[in-house]
Scaffold this motif. Sequence first.
Motif, PDB file in Angstrom:
ATOM      1  N   THR A 208       0.834  -1.212   0.000  1.00 36.33           N
ATOM      2  CA  THR A 208       0.000   0.000   0.000  1.00 36.33           C
ATOM      3  C   THR A 208       0.862   1.253   0.000  1.00 36.33           C
ATOM      4  O   THR A 208       0.479   2.288  -0.564  1.00 36.33           O
ATOM      5  N   HIS A 209       2.060   1.158   0.593  1.00 37.36           N
ATOM      6  CA  HIS A 209       2.939   2.327   0.611  1.00 37.36           C
ATOM      7  C   HIS A 209       3.491   2.606  -0.792  1.00 37.36           C
ATOM      8  O   HIS A 209       3.548   3.759  -1.244  1.00 37.36           O
ATOM      9  N   ARG A 210       3.896   1.538  -1.512  1.00 34.18           N
ATOM     10  CA  ARG A 210       4.406   1.734  -2.868  1.00 34.18           C
ATOM     11  C   ARG A 210       3.305   2.175  -3.830  1.00 34.18           C
ATOM     12  O   ARG A 210       3.545   2.927  -4.770  1.00 34.18           O
ATOM     13  N   GLN A 211       2.105   1.708  -3.602  1.00 32.75           N
ATOM     14  CA  GLN A 211       1.025   1.969  -4.535  1.00 32.75           C
ATOM     15  C   GLN A 211       0.391   3.341  -4.310  1.00 32.75           C
ATOM     16  O   GLN A 211       0.035   4.031  -5.269  1.00 32.75           O
ATOM     17  N   ASP A 212       0.206   3.764  -3.063  1.00 39.92           N
ATOM     18  CA  ASP A 212      -0.535   4.994  -2.754  1.00 39.92           C
ATOM     19  C   ASP A 212       0.350   6.171  -2.393  1.00 39.92           C
ATOM     20  O   ASP A 212      -0.123   7.307  -2.393  1.00 39.92           O
ATOM     21  N   GLN A 214       2.786   9.167  -2.640  1.00 37.28           N
ATOM     22  CA  GLN A 214       3.283  10.112  -3.631  1.00 37.28           C
ATOM     23  C   GLN A 214       4.050  11.199  -2.890  1.00 37.28           C
ATOM     24  O   GLN A 214       3.525  11.806  -1.961  1.00 37.28           O
ATOM     25  N   GLY A 215       5.261  11.390  -3.290  1.00 34.59           N
ATOM     26  CA  GLY A 215       6.097  12.380  -2.618  1.00 34.59           C
ATOM     27  C   GLY A 215       5.596  13.792  -2.834  1.00 34.59           C
ATOM     28  O   GLY A 215       5.138  14.151  -3.922  1.00 34.59           O
ATOM     29  N   LEU A 216       5.663  14.636  -1.834  1.00 31.88           N
ATOM     30  CA  LEU A 216       5.246  16.034  -1.924  1.00 31.88           C
ATOM     31  C   LEU A 216       6.473  16.921  -2.015  1.00 31.88           C
ATOM     32  O   LEU A 216       7.455  16.713  -1.280  1.00 31.88           O
ATOM     33  N   PRO A 217       6.429  17.922  -2.886  1.00 33.82           N
ATOM     34  CA  PRO A 217       7.603  18.816  -2.985  1.00 33.82           C
ATOM     35  C   PRO A 217       7.682  19.709  -1.754  1.00 33.82           C
ATOM     36  O   PRO A 217       6.701  20.325  -1.333  1.00 33.82           O
ATOM     37  N   SER A 218       8.824  19.794  -1.171  1.00 30.45           N
ATOM     38  CA  SER A 218       9.020  20.610   0.032  1.00 30.45           C
ATOM     39  C   SER A 218      10.467  21.026   0.103  1.00 30.45           C
ATOM     40  O   SER A 218      11.340  20.443  -0.564  1.00 30.45           O
ATOM     41  N   GLN A 219      10.728  22.014   0.898  1.00 31.77           N
ATOM     42  CA  GLN A 219      12.079  22.521   1.084  1.00 31.77           C
ATOM     43  C   GLN A 219      12.745  21.812   2.257  1.00 31.77           C
ATOM     44  O   GLN A 219      12.082  21.334   3.176  1.00 31.77           O
ATOM     45  N   LEU A 220      14.049  21.756   2.201  1.00 30.91           N
ATOM     46  CA  LEU A 220      14.800  21.128   3.287  1.00 30.91           C
ATOM     47  C   LEU A 220      14.743  22.001   4.534  1.00 30.91           C
ATOM     48  O   LEU A 220      14.713  23.236   4.453  1.00 30.91           O
ATOM     49  N   THR A 221      14.704  21.358   5.687  1.00 26.58           N
ATOM     50  CA  THR A 221      14.659  22.092   6.954  1.00 26.58           C
ATOM     51  C   THR A 221      15.999  22.765   7.207  1.00 26.58           C
ATOM     52  O   THR A 221      17.065  22.183   6.963  1.00 26.58           O
TER      53      THR A 221
END
Length: 432
Positions: A208-212, A214-221
């Motif tokens: 379920t992790h591979r299928q659902d 989706q990475g979100l674009p974000s800035q590095l801390t």
Amino acid sequence: MTRLCICKMCSCGRHRCTHQPTALYKKATQTNVLSEYSEKYPAYKGHTRPKSIKPQLQYKAHQGTMDGTTTFRMDYIPYPVTRRPGRQQAEYKRRPGEIDLPTIPTYAEDFRPWEISRRELTKPDTTYQPPTAKFGNSTTFQDDFIHRGLVPPRESFKPSNKAKLSDAPFENMTSNKFTYVPHALEARYTKPPEEYKPSNGPFQDLTTHRQDFQGLPSQLTKSCKPVPLKVTSSKPFQSSTEFRENFQQWPVSFRQVQKSVEYTSPTTHMDLTTTSHTDYIKHQIQPFLSAKPFSLPIKSSKPFQGNTTMKDDFQPWVAQRQSVIRKPEEIQRASGKMEDMTTFRAHFVQHEAQPSLSFKPQNAPLRTDVPLQNETMYRTEFTPKRISVCPASFESPPGFVFDNCDDQGHRFFRKMSSTDRIETPKEMVLTA
């Protein structure tokens, strides 16, 4: 003529007489009518306190005549009491003769000292002489010990350890040999192994992790840690310290080592024999024979079967490493140069936005042509009652004249007679 107190005249339950701390003190000429409670909380006019339905705990005295007889008077029987005879004291009789006033105690009169001579000391009169050498004093063990040589061996009175042999033959028959009956063993039941049946469907390694996911674009801390700055100084380093300036070196002497006394071996010959060597007598004893029957090996003419349940049931299987099951890719990868085209741009279809309908009711005033009915239960069923004022709220209650005060602080008023002057208070006139 009836006398009433402020506590009894009050009908609202908020007025009380000012009580004195104790009745031992004399009554003052002027009593403080107002208290701290009445000063901070003035009385409301035109309000009556509801009457309590709780029964009053009043003591009801017995109306009949009291009988003077008690259970003690009725049941008591007087007995004749006589005086206890006292002990008669014996008459004093004077002893004949004269009294020796300078008395001597019995110890001084009967004791006679014995002629005892002083014992002479058996301790030799020796003067102490310090040794000339260092640690040259001898101990009490070295002074008093006398070497007596070897002790002669003692005669042993221990009985001889000889075995007593019996001439009777040994009976090697037991109850197990008489009653034991050998039984034939049955063949062991072996459960046939179940055949392995592999599944025909392909293995799905997607989760379920591979299928659902989706990475979100974000800035590095970013780190909030301050930048470590090096603290440098142009001044030269001072090599002198407080320890070097104030420390004083003290002269140290070496520790004295005590010399050990040289060992001198004894000159006489030492006998190393023991009592076991000198008194031991060797006996000729026959060793014990075991009465246990020998276990003879049972030989069989049949050939040995080397097969076991382990070899029959657990046979080595041909195991091959299973390859990774991968899902076929739905999107074909481009082999040429990457285009600036995303899946969103390629598959997005723009639709016309339709506004959502609101189901909230309109906030419009409800109007009707029917006239309003202004009659309520309060108007139809309300009966006006006469408002009574508490007589204790006035400084001098109407219809009463102040009489006196008792030691506890109660103010008593008596009903006004025809001879007393009638004065209507102003508050009564205003309420009327």
